[in-house]
Write an enzyme that holds these catalytic residues in place. Structure first.
Site, PDB file in Angstrom:
ATOM      1  N   ASP A   1     -18.506 -12.814 -19.646  1.00  0.00           N
ATOM      2  CA  ASP A   1     -19.119 -12.936 -18.325  1.00  0.00           C
ATOM      3  C   ASP A   1     -20.588 -13.334 -18.406  1.00  0.00           C
ATOM      4  O   ASP A   1     -21.026 -14.282 -17.747  1.00  0.00           O
ATOM      5  CB  ASP A   1     -18.976 -11.621 -17.550  1.00  0.00           C
ATOM      6  CG  ASP A   1     -17.523 -11.208 -17.375  1.00  0.00           C
ATOM      7  OD1 ASP A   1     -16.651 -12.102 -17.393  1.00  0.00           O
ATOM      8  OD2 ASP A   1     -17.259 -10.008 -17.227  1.00  0.00           O
TER       9      ASP A   1
ATOM     10  N   CYS B   1       5.389  -6.051   1.651  1.00  0.00           N
ATOM     11  CA  CYS B   1       5.735  -4.631   1.540  1.00  0.00           C
ATOM     12  C   CYS B   1       5.116  -3.838   2.698  1.00  0.00           C
ATOM     13  O   CYS B   1       5.543  -3.993   3.836  1.00  0.00           O
ATOM     14  CB  CYS B   1       5.325  -4.097   0.170  1.00  0.00           C
ATOM     15  SG  CYS B   1       6.192  -2.580  -0.298  1.00  0.00           S
TER      16      CYS B   1
ATOM     17  N   LYS C   1     -11.614 -12.997 -14.051  1.00  0.00           N
ATOM     18  CA  LYS C   1     -11.866 -13.186 -15.485  1.00  0.00           C
ATOM     19  C   LYS C   1     -11.220 -14.461 -16.017  1.00  0.00           C
ATOM     20  O   LYS C   1     -11.840 -15.193 -16.799  1.00  0.00           O
ATOM     21  CB  LYS C   1     -11.368 -11.972 -16.272  1.00  0.00           C
ATOM     22  CG  LYS C   1     -11.537 -12.066 -17.777  1.00  0.00           C
ATOM     23  CD  LYS C   1     -12.995 -11.919 -18.198  1.00  0.00           C
ATOM     24  CE  LYS C   1     -13.375 -10.455 -18.175  1.00  0.00           C
ATOM     25  NZ  LYS C   1     -14.733 -10.252 -18.731  1.00  0.00           N
TER      26      LYS C   1
ATOM     27  N   GLY D   1       0.829  -1.202   0.000  1.00  0.00           N
ATOM     28  CA  GLY D   1       0.000   0.000   0.000  1.00  0.00           C
ATOM     29  C   GLY D   1       0.860   1.246   0.000  1.00  0.00           C
ATOM     30  O   GLY D   1       2.076   1.181   0.239  1.00  0.00           O
TER      31      GLY D   1
ATOM     32  N   HIS E   1       7.761  -8.003  -3.747  1.00  0.00           N
ATOM     33  CA  HIS E   1       6.439  -8.438  -4.216  1.00  0.00           C
ATOM     34  C   HIS E   1       6.544  -9.808  -4.892  1.00  0.00           C
ATOM     35  O   HIS E   1       6.874  -9.898  -6.080  1.00  0.00           O
ATOM     36  CB  HIS E   1       5.863  -7.409  -5.188  1.00  0.00           C
ATOM     37  CG  HIS E   1       5.424  -6.139  -4.522  1.00  0.00           C
ATOM     38  ND1 HIS E   1       4.170  -5.980  -3.993  1.00  0.00           N
ATOM     39  CD2 HIS E   1       6.101  -4.991  -4.265  1.00  0.00           C
ATOM     40  CE1 HIS E   1       4.066  -4.772  -3.455  1.00  0.00           C
ATOM     41  NE2 HIS E   1       5.226  -4.157  -3.605  1.00  0.00           N
TER      42      HIS E   1
ATOM     43  N   GLU F   1       4.185 -11.637  -5.825  1.00  0.00           N
ATOM     44  CA  GLU F   1       3.046 -11.889  -6.707  1.00  0.00           C
ATOM     45  C   GLU F   1       3.272 -11.453  -8.142  1.00  0.00           C
ATOM     46  O   GLU F   1       2.527 -11.868  -9.035  1.00  0.00           O
ATOM     47  CB  GLU F   1       1.788 -11.194  -6.152  1.00  0.00           C
ATOM     48  CG  GLU F   1       1.805  -9.671  -6.224  1.00  0.00           C
ATOM     49  CD  GLU F   1       2.443  -9.007  -5.014  1.00  0.00           C
ATOM     50  OE1 GLU F   1       2.153  -7.824  -4.767  1.00  0.00           O
ATOM     51  OE2 GLU F   1       3.237  -9.676  -4.319  1.00  0.00           O
TER      52      GLU F   1
END
Length: 516
Positions: free
Chosen positions: A230, A85, A371, A58, A172, A174
């Site tokens: 979707d 982080c 998605k 953040g 990070h 990810e």
């Protein structure tokens, strides 16, 4: 559905641009992940009996008095925690360590060295490439914590209290720029938390069908089917559950891509056997949009008229209790409806603003899915690839890619140019795997050209193609020059009224993916 969500991970969101990416990475391991705001309730923390927690990054500094804090009950749960982080800095500050501004800010790649054995780095090389993005650093870990890894600018690039199973990393894991980040997350999920990996497309379909049947019973359901991924997957899933109790309404507003209106009718009515009401409202939309050029005015007018047309058709149906929508998890997260502190990025309402006499209860079978998961579910349901892998498409359709005045002639030019671009990308293998979103934009300007021996004064098309993991940030795709040359030549030669083709090389930020 609750069983599928148990023994997963709760991610506490502190405003990182990567929060959704953390959740998606965890889902890739078959583990359910849920994103909650940092001011969530105790009930939300415990709702699905998570096996552990991850604190996101953040923009705040943990030592600021106004900085967001840990949920009061989180550490009382005595479950594994991983701070990323800002999440690491917040753990340090909360548990009695020291966080301060770094003399050398660290943004970009860094080499990490870990010498001490720990479950988080188990099986990984001693030196790792990771992605840093921070202006603060740990000066002193909290009591009971020790350094697990360091970099040149971060002596405490990873810390941990192994007995309490609380870990923090300054980098990070990810993002793709941390190549071993997935292995670290896997270690946290399975070695440390003992997560269950039963979040799979097949299990989701089976569970959803049972839930839809239990929730809907013998009542009728109405779905606004756009033909996008979707709504298509939501419709297929609901139809699998309740069959002819579902009715789909498809409104053709004249701003779809080449052949899409016909494809929707063919796939869903003829091949899938759904009750489909196809409404052609092209003239109504084009008349209403005449002389409207401002982007937001276009969006609002199209949205309002769509509701009018949809409502008119819905009133002709009797005894419909439920309205189905293709809401997906990013819509839920970005709407940030349950957090006083979260910033709303955009509001998502799908078929919102219906008249009061059309009061429906909602059915949203995909609201827990990202998605990429929706596409996997669609493939497992047997939908054709042309639907499952359809390029992202805005609700107002080509209206916001046809800049300036809208007319059928200009829309037809854009449709033809867009079809040439995407077909050549598909032929080169770059439409699905080399790019994330690709399309053409028709500009409200003309340029001078020479066609044959004559002067031409025609419109300009811009090609847009981006690469991205999460659509929150994006980079322009480095397409081969030969491919761009072929597309340009075809558009100029095959689409009357266009004599110049340009390529958009703007990233997001500072630009957006769409032009309007």
């Amino acid at each position: 559905m609750d069983k599928l969500k148990q023994r997963g991970i709760v991610i506490i969101d502190y405003g990182s641009q990567y929060t959704q990416l953390i959740a998606r990475r965890i889902r890739e391991f078959g583990v359910y992940s849920q994103v909650l705001p940092y001011d969530c309730s105790t009930e939300e923390l415990d709702q699905h009996r998570p096996a552990g927690y991850i604190l996101s990054g953040g923009p705040s500094s943990a030592y600021d008095t106004a900085a967001p804090r840990l949920p009061r009950a989180l550490l009382q749960r005595r479950k594994p925690v991983l701070g990323i982080c800002y999440g690491m800095q917040l753990l340090t500050h909360t548990l009695g360590g020291s966080v301060a501004g770094a003399s050398h800010k660290e943004y970009g790649p860094a080499t990490l060295t870990h010498a001490a054995r720990s479950p988080l780095f188990d099986g990984l090389p001693e030196e790792l490439q990771v992605w840093m993005s921070h202006a603060d650093r740990i000066d002193q870990p909290p009591p009971g914590f020790r350094a697990l890894a360091s970099s040149d600018n971060s002596p405490f690039a990873a810390i941990g209290d192994l007995s309490r199973q609380i870990y923090g990393v300054q980098f990070h894991p990810e993002v793709q720029h941390s190549p071993q980040g997935g292995a670290m997350l896997s270690n946290f999920l399975f070695r440390i938390c003992g997560c269950a990996d039963h979040w799979t497309p097949g299990a989701f379909i089976e569970d959803s069908i049972a839930n839809i049947r239990r929730h809907v019973g013998q009542e009728k359901v109405l779905l606004a089917l756009s033909g996008g991924v979707d709504s298509a997957v939501a419709g297929s899933l609901i139809h699998r559950a309740i069959g002819d109790q579902l009715t789909c309404i498809f409104v053709d507003h004249g701003m779809l891509r080449l052949g899409e209106a016909e494809q929707v009718a063919r796939v869903f009515r003829d091949e899938q056997g759904m009750n489909l009401i196809a409404v052609s409202a092209v003239e109504d939309f084009l008349t209403a949009l005449q002389d409207v050029t401002e982007p937001e005015a276009k969006r609002k007018l199209i949205g309002g008229l769509f509701i009018d047309v949809f409502s008119q058709e819905a009133r002709r149906l009797r005894d419909v209790r439920y309205l189905a929508q293709g809401t997906i998890y990013p819509d839920v997260i970005e709407s940030a409806a349950n957090s006083q502190a979260a910033k709303t990025i955009k509001s998502h309402h799908n078929v919102g603003g219906l008249p009061k006499d059309l009061h429906f209860e909602l059915v949203e079978p995909l609201r827990d899915c990202f998605k990429d998961e929706v596409r996997k579910i669609g493939a497992a349901l047997g939908l054709p690839e042309s639907i499952v892998w359809r390029q992202p498409f805005p609700g107002p359709g080509l209206a916001i890619r046809c800049l300036g005045e809208l007319s059928w002639e200009r829309l037809e030019k854009l449709r033809a140019a867009d079809a040439i671009f995407t077909s050549e990308l598909a032929a080169s293998g770059l439409l699905r795997r080399g790019t994330a979103q690709s399309f053409a934009v028709l500009l409200p300007v003309k340029s001078v050209g020479v066609m044959g021996d004559s002067r031409s004064y025609e419109e300009v098309v811009v090609l847009r193609s981006v690469t991205t993991d999460d659509f929150m940030t994006a980079d322009w795709a480095r397409l081969p020059y030969d491919l761009l040359a072929k597309v340009s030549a075809r558009i100029v030669n095959e689409v009357p009224g266009i004599n110049r083709v340009a390529y958009d090389v703007t990233s997001k930020p500072p630009g957006t993916i769409e032009w309007e």
